[in-house]
Design a protein around this motif. Sequence first.
Motif, PDB file in Angstrom:
ATOM      1  N   SER A 164      16.800   6.679  46.930  1.00 49.60           N
ATOM      2  CA  SER A 164      18.159   6.275  47.284  1.00 49.60           C
ATOM      3  C   SER A 164      18.935   5.866  46.037  1.00 49.60           C
ATOM      4  CB  SER A 164      18.116   5.105  48.266  1.00 49.60           C
ATOM      5  OG  SER A 164      19.400   4.562  48.456  1.00 49.60           O
ATOM      6  N   PRO A 165      20.183   6.325  45.904  1.00 49.22           N
ATOM      7  CA  PRO A 165      20.995   5.896  44.748  1.00 49.22           C
ATOM      8  C   PRO A 165      21.356   4.416  44.800  1.00 49.22           C
ATOM      9  CG  PRO A 165      22.312   7.186  46.286  1.00 49.22           C
ATOM     10  CD  PRO A 165      20.899   7.295  46.751  1.00 49.22           C
ATOM     11  N   GLY A 166      21.201   3.793  45.978  1.00 43.99           N
ATOM     12  CA  GLY A 166      21.532   2.371  46.100  1.00 43.99           C
ATOM     13  C   GLY A 166      20.401   1.441  45.709  1.00 43.99           C
ATOM     14  N   LEU A 167      19.258   1.999  45.282  1.00 46.02           N
ATOM     15  CA  LEU A 167      18.122   1.152  44.894  1.00 46.02           C
ATOM     16  C   LEU A 167      18.412   0.479  43.557  1.00 46.02           C
ATOM     17  CD1 LEU A 167      15.203   0.295  45.627  1.00 46.02           C
ATOM     18  CD2 LEU A 167      14.421   2.196  44.184  1.00 46.02           C
ATOM     19  N   ALA A 168      18.263  -0.841  43.510  1.00 46.29           N
ATOM     20  CA  ALA A 168      18.524  -1.598  42.279  1.00 46.29           C
ATOM     21  C   ALA A 168      17.455  -2.661  42.101  1.00 46.29           C
ATOM     22  CB  ALA A 168      19.908  -2.255  42.338  1.00 46.29           C
ATOM     23  N   ALA A 169      17.278  -3.108  40.860  1.00 48.54           N
ATOM     24  CA  ALA A 169      16.305  -4.166  40.584  1.00 48.54           C
ATOM     25  C   ALA A 169      16.771  -5.464  41.244  1.00 48.54           C
ATOM     26  CB  ALA A 169      16.155  -4.361  39.082  1.00 48.54           C
ATOM     27  N   PRO A 170      15.878  -6.190  41.913  1.00 52.34           N
ATOM     28  CA  PRO A 170      16.273  -7.462  42.530  1.00 52.34           C
ATOM     29  C   PRO A 170      16.703  -8.483  41.473  1.00 52.34           C
ATOM     30  CG  PRO A 170      14.151  -6.681  43.375  1.00 52.34           C
ATOM     31  CD  PRO A 170      14.474  -5.848  42.177  1.00 52.34           C
ATOM     32  N   GLU A 171      17.476  -9.474  41.913  1.00 52.78           N
ATOM     33  CA  GLU A 171      17.889 -10.580  41.045  1.00 52.78           C
ATOM     34  C   GLU A 171      17.520 -11.895  41.721  1.00 52.78           C
ATOM     35  OE1 GLU A 171      21.992 -10.336  40.112  1.00 52.78           O
ATOM     36  OE2 GLU A 171      21.849  -8.372  39.123  1.00 52.78           O
ATOM     37  N   PHE A 172      16.731 -12.723  41.033  1.00 56.71           N
ATOM     38  CA  PHE A 172      16.322 -14.009  41.599  1.00 56.71           C
ATOM     39  C   PHE A 172      17.526 -14.936  41.721  1.00 56.71           C
ATOM     40  CE2 PHE A 172      12.066 -12.684  40.319  1.00 56.71           C
ATOM     41  CZ  PHE A 172      11.301 -13.163  41.373  1.00 56.71           C
ATOM     42  N   ARG A 173      17.605 -15.640  42.855  1.00 55.33           N
ATOM     43  CA  ARG A 173      18.640 -16.657  43.021  1.00 55.33           C
ATOM     44  C   ARG A 173      18.055 -18.034  43.333  1.00 55.33           C
ATOM     45  NH1 ARG A 173      19.372 -16.621  48.745  1.00 55.33           N
ATOM     46  NH2 ARG A 173      18.773 -14.628  49.711  1.00 55.33           N
ATOM     47  N   TRP A 189      15.778 -13.790  46.490  1.00 56.52           N
ATOM     48  CA  TRP A 189      16.380 -12.859  45.554  1.00 56.52           C
ATOM     49  C   TRP A 189      17.428 -12.001  46.265  1.00 56.52           C
ATOM     50  CZ3 TRP A 189      11.406 -12.710  47.398  1.00 56.52           C
ATOM     51  CH2 TRP A 189      11.070 -11.636  48.221  1.00 56.52           C
ATOM     52  N   ASP A 190      18.271 -11.363  45.480  1.00 55.37           N
ATOM     53  CA  ASP A 190      19.255 -10.411  45.993  1.00 55.37           C
ATOM     54  C   ASP A 190      18.756  -9.006  45.698  1.00 55.37           C
ATOM     55  OD1 ASP A 190      21.100 -12.320  46.908  1.00 55.37           O
ATOM     56  OD2 ASP A 190      21.865 -12.602  44.867  1.00 55.37           O
ATOM     57  N   GLY A 191      18.812  -8.125  46.711  1.00 54.20           N
ATOM     58  CA  GLY A 191      18.363  -6.750  46.542  1.00 54.20           C
ATOM     59  C   GLY A 191      19.529  -5.782  46.512  1.00 54.20           C
ATOM     60  N   GLY A 192      19.196  -4.502  46.493  1.00 53.03           N
ATOM     61  CA  GLY A 192      20.226  -3.475  46.478  1.00 53.03           C
ATOM     62  C   GLY A 192      20.642  -3.081  47.885  1.00 53.03           C
TER      63      GLY A 192
END
Length: 507
Positions: A164-173, A189-192
């Motif tokens: 999927s083009p929407g796949l992104a590395a998670p970001e810890f919150r 964390w926030d995902g894509g």
Amino acid sequence: MFPCVYEPHNDYWIDPNQYDWLLEKMPGMLRYMRGRRAALPTKPEIRHARQSDPLDGLLWQASFQDHTDEPVERWLMLSGLIDGNEATLLPAIVPGPRKPLSGSGPYEIRVEDAAGHIIARAAVGLDTDSEDIWPFSVTVPISEEPSRIVLTNGGTVLAEMRASPGLAAPEFRSHRPGDTYRAEEPLEWDGGTAEGQTYTVRFTPDGENWTTLAVLLRQSSFIPDPATLLPGGSAAFEIIAHDGVAERSVRLPVEIEVPLAPLAAWPEESEMLEVGDAAGFVFNVPLDAESLNAVTLLANGVTVPHRANLDPSGMVLHIAPELPEADVSYVASVDSRLRARDGRALTDDLSIRFFANAPASVSQTPAWNPDREKMTDERPHLPSPNEQASPNSLAGSAEVGDGEITLELDEPATLPLRILHCEIEADEIMRLIMDFETPYAQIEIDMTKEKGDLFRARAAHGPEGEGGIPDGWYLSLNNGLVSASGRLGEAGEAIGFVLTGECPPPV
């Protein structure tokens, strides 16, 4: 996840609850897949295998150990269901190398990169025709970024999945790099925006050895089990986002603060402890056997001799009175001197209250009382080799010490005991000679304390034994009262004993 059904305790780790859940849910998953295929056209065509809402309630967290032997390569486990010319792919996961499941043909599964180049391929399927729906699983190594997974039969595409083009590395919150992570805190964390996106959570205490804590998570939060988090110089969490084909990851270096704590305790408050059983605590990490002096046992508010030892894992602490008495309220306590093998100390004192059944006696002999009249030794005294040389020895005389011994037989037996000799150095008992009578023979035991915490016991003309404090052995003296525990005989046939009594008066 399908290999867990066939090899639950071989190459894949799955706990009993998850295994039972999988067996319960598998028929529903198969029925859903069968119903979904029944609604599709019979002519084979390209189909995108995406997880949809009907599966949301069927997938659950699972975990296993990462046994990757070749860290240079990334391993993908590809699995799904095949029914003739119909097929469904499940999201790929990243384990170590695994044995293939469900044969090696005539179907082929391929992994392609963004340019359409084949970067991995494997044959799957049964060698003979089958009318049944069957799962398959195969693990392949890849060194390039996958973009498409496709299952074919004779050149016909049965199922595929695309990155999927929407796949992104998670970001810890929930935490920042270098923060202290404390037990029971949630990782967030926030995902894509990838469709059907799932997450894997991993942990390392040293930056090298990674443990997988959870896979196939749909929510962007997770609370790790404290028992899996060991302190280390390079501790870090890793969150891996998957879309079923590709993955993106982020790592979070942290300081681990997970206190030494019990996970369970028994018996329940004020319950009865059966003969031969012990009270206990289960801890989240292995304990240091040298710190078991943190354990005390009170009987009606008075400290009494007890046994404290660990099971082979080092995580289960057993506590029991040497000589259980009926109608006595026991309180087992553990203070902050208790430590884990990695150095963590117990932060909060522990205690548990219980009652114990007294072992049955083989005779009607009254219970030993240190205040009753002493017995007279009518037999020649067995002298100690150091008796004349050591002024600190408590040597035998015409009088002997009085006590009782409990033998750990099929039915525990408590017998009167005569203590013939105590050898003491610097207020520490080093040797104990005692005897007692059974219905069949008179038995004499010579017990000594060796270097360190090693003890030896030998029965005259009989078996021997040796062991340490972790094995339940001890020999102690307190205000003239001696207590000891040990075993005689070979493993599997050894007989344990516990005794309490008085040393003979000094010469």
